[in-house]
Design a protein around this motif. Sequence first.
Motif, PDB file in Angstrom:
ATOM      1  N   GLN A 155       0.879  -0.974  -0.255  1.00 14.50           N
ATOM      2  CA  GLN A 155       0.210  -0.006  -0.013  1.00 14.50           C
ATOM      3  C   GLN A 155       0.924   1.491  -0.177  1.00 14.50           C
ATOM      4  O   GLN A 155       0.577   2.452  -0.734  1.00 14.50           O
ATOM      5  CB  GLN A 155      -0.901   0.133   1.626  1.00 14.50           C
ATOM      6  N   TRP A 193       1.496   4.003  -3.169  1.00 14.28           N
ATOM      7  CA  TRP A 193       1.044   5.577  -2.316  1.00 14.28           C
ATOM      8  C   TRP A 193       1.764   6.486  -3.418  1.00 14.28           C
ATOM      9  O   TRP A 193       2.024   7.570  -4.154  1.00 14.28           O
ATOM     10  CB  TRP A 193       1.028   5.506  -1.309  1.00 14.28           C
ATOM     11  N   GLU A 213       2.559   9.391  -5.434  1.00 13.30           N
ATOM     12  CA  GLU A 213       2.714  10.949  -5.435  1.00 13.30           C
ATOM     13  C   GLU A 213       4.164  11.375  -5.708  1.00 13.30           C
ATOM     14  O   GLU A 213       4.316  12.751  -6.526  1.00 13.30           O
ATOM     15  CB  GLU A 213       3.536  10.896  -4.093  1.00 13.30           C
TER      16      GLU A 213
END
Lengths: 169, 528
Positions: free
Chosen positions: B472, B476, B480
């Motif tokens: 996860q 992420w 980003e």
Amino acid sequence: MKIVTDKAPTVDVATILTAQEIEGIKEYIQHYPHARAASLDALKLVQKRNGWVDDAQVNAIANLLDVPVTDIEGVATFFNRIYRSPVGRHVILVCDSIACYLTGYEALSAKFKEQLGIDYGQTTPDGRFTLLPICCLGNCDKGPSVLIDEDTFGPVSPEEVAELLEYYP
Amino acid sequence: MTSEAQPKRLSIAEQFARRKQGKAPSQLNEQRVPIYGDKETATIETRPLTWRLAHHDAILDLATYQSLRGFEGLKNALDKAPKEVGDMIKAANVRGRGGAGFNAGLKWSFMTPPDGGPRYLICNADEMEPGTFKDRLLMERLPFQLIEGMLITAHAIGATDGYIFIRGEYIIAAERLMAAIDECIANNLMGDNILGSDFSFHLHVHTGAGRYICGEETALINCLEGRRANPRTKPPFPQISGAWGRPTVVNNVETLSNMPAILVNGVDWYQNLPNEKGNSTTPGTKIFGCSGLVNDPGLWELPFGYSAREIIEEFAGGMQQGKTLKAWLPGGASTDFLTTEHLDTIMDFDSIQKAGSRMGTGLIMVVDESQDMVPLLKNLEIFFQRESCGWCTPCRDGLPWGVKLLTAIDDGEGQVGDIEKLEGLTRDLWIGKTFCAHAPGAMEPLMSAIKYFRHEFESKIVVEPAPEVDEQTSQWAESEIQKVMSTMSKGKPATSSKASTETNNHSDAKAGSEGESNDSASKPSDVK
């Protein structure tokens, strides 16, 4: 400018060295154009008495050869076989160079340590043996080799260590 | 050869008894003569260095040596002018046997002209290179031959005084040489007006106390003068300014021991010696040897031209049972390792150099398959570290660093990049970057071990697995990064920024290469 020299403090050489030692050193000096050249010979000669050379003796040699005491100290500490602290009655030098390493140095070395109960650089509590490593004894066809006092042995197997030590009471 | 020469392993009791009888270590295996071939036919012409040992176990007294053509060479030399003798040796091309292999006569010719002052000849008998043991034999068993060689050399170079600088551990050799010198003095073979000539020479024995660096000729001179054995700057070379600032020649024991036979047999004879095998251009004979786990370690005087394989298999009796050869050092711890593929290399200065090593002292040391190269190198480098005189920083600091890295690798604590650091050391401690040849000598086995056995070093370096990443978090992070990247390209158009130019160049290059590959890929279809 004042030049500071580290000339040896003047000592009464005759009270520190024996007459024979002084005579012997003077004999060595005859072999060279300068007295300084006898420094290593002198240290080796004086070392024969107690097995090592103390500060007073270093000083006396410096006086006798008319060389700065630090220079004699420099020579004394440079060479593997001049001892500046007490050693046992017999010095065992175990060759740890590559030829002996290839022929079983490690097992032999371990056996010496076990048998004597000391590590390299130490002396047995009874003052009988000092154990030291030494660079190549030039006895490479008979490795692993050992030098005890002035006797070279090789090959020596770990099983023979106890017997070998018996020759040096 | 092999079965006959099998050495009897002496018990400790026998070794001790022999020592007390004054018998030296190299005499322990007395039944072995360091001569290959027919003992009966060994002569001064075929085995000039050791032939006397085929007939007599030990040459202890002067009369025996003289009865075996001893001092004939000296007499011949004294009939010649010094320059004539020097020119003979130069023409014979006697290559120094200490390891460097430099023409001995040429070395002598660099001596400054006599000015009436003292000139010195020093015999370098400080043999402390691990794996070498030839000079011990020559001094313990043939002391008069060395002395005669020194007398001939002294006459050639005009030396007035000489020193045999012998390592402190060669106790019997020193005793015998001193006794031999006394015998020579008593018989007008040493001292003033030798053999009634106008040649005078005084020889002394100087013993060391165990430092490897004393084998370096300028360190040896410092030690002889009673100083710490640090090397000196060269130039001036010892031939110009040596012992006590006077012209000095330093030669190895074996080099000097060669001189008497050359003066007896002449230059042509010496030059023709290699023809026995016909495959080496190096003249003369050499004491070859072998140590390690072979059946019959020892020394043999041979003409140049034998291969390492012949020496190991024929003379040294091959590897011990259950042992396989992995690598070998041609002549001491400071030479490069060679492997099984080099076994047919001829043991001479030029051939070994072509194979990527140095002949050094010519005493082969074999390493068997059971040896792990990392601890083995650690042993070698500890030796060099301990024996560094500490005079110059690269050697004093570099060698302990090498030991530290090898210890870490051996203990399983090596880091990725350690091998490269060791390789860096082999460059930083190389010739020209240190005061003398000690550190470069230490780098030769290291460099060659990494070259041939790099996998052994690598296998000991544990590469830590990358830390586990939470999926996860990683998704992420990726989104980003993409967001940031897109704002960068939209918001700030690349104008004159160097970074963007580089990026463009990079992408151009990439496009170009892709284009090329597309081209080449399309060619076969074009043909179709």
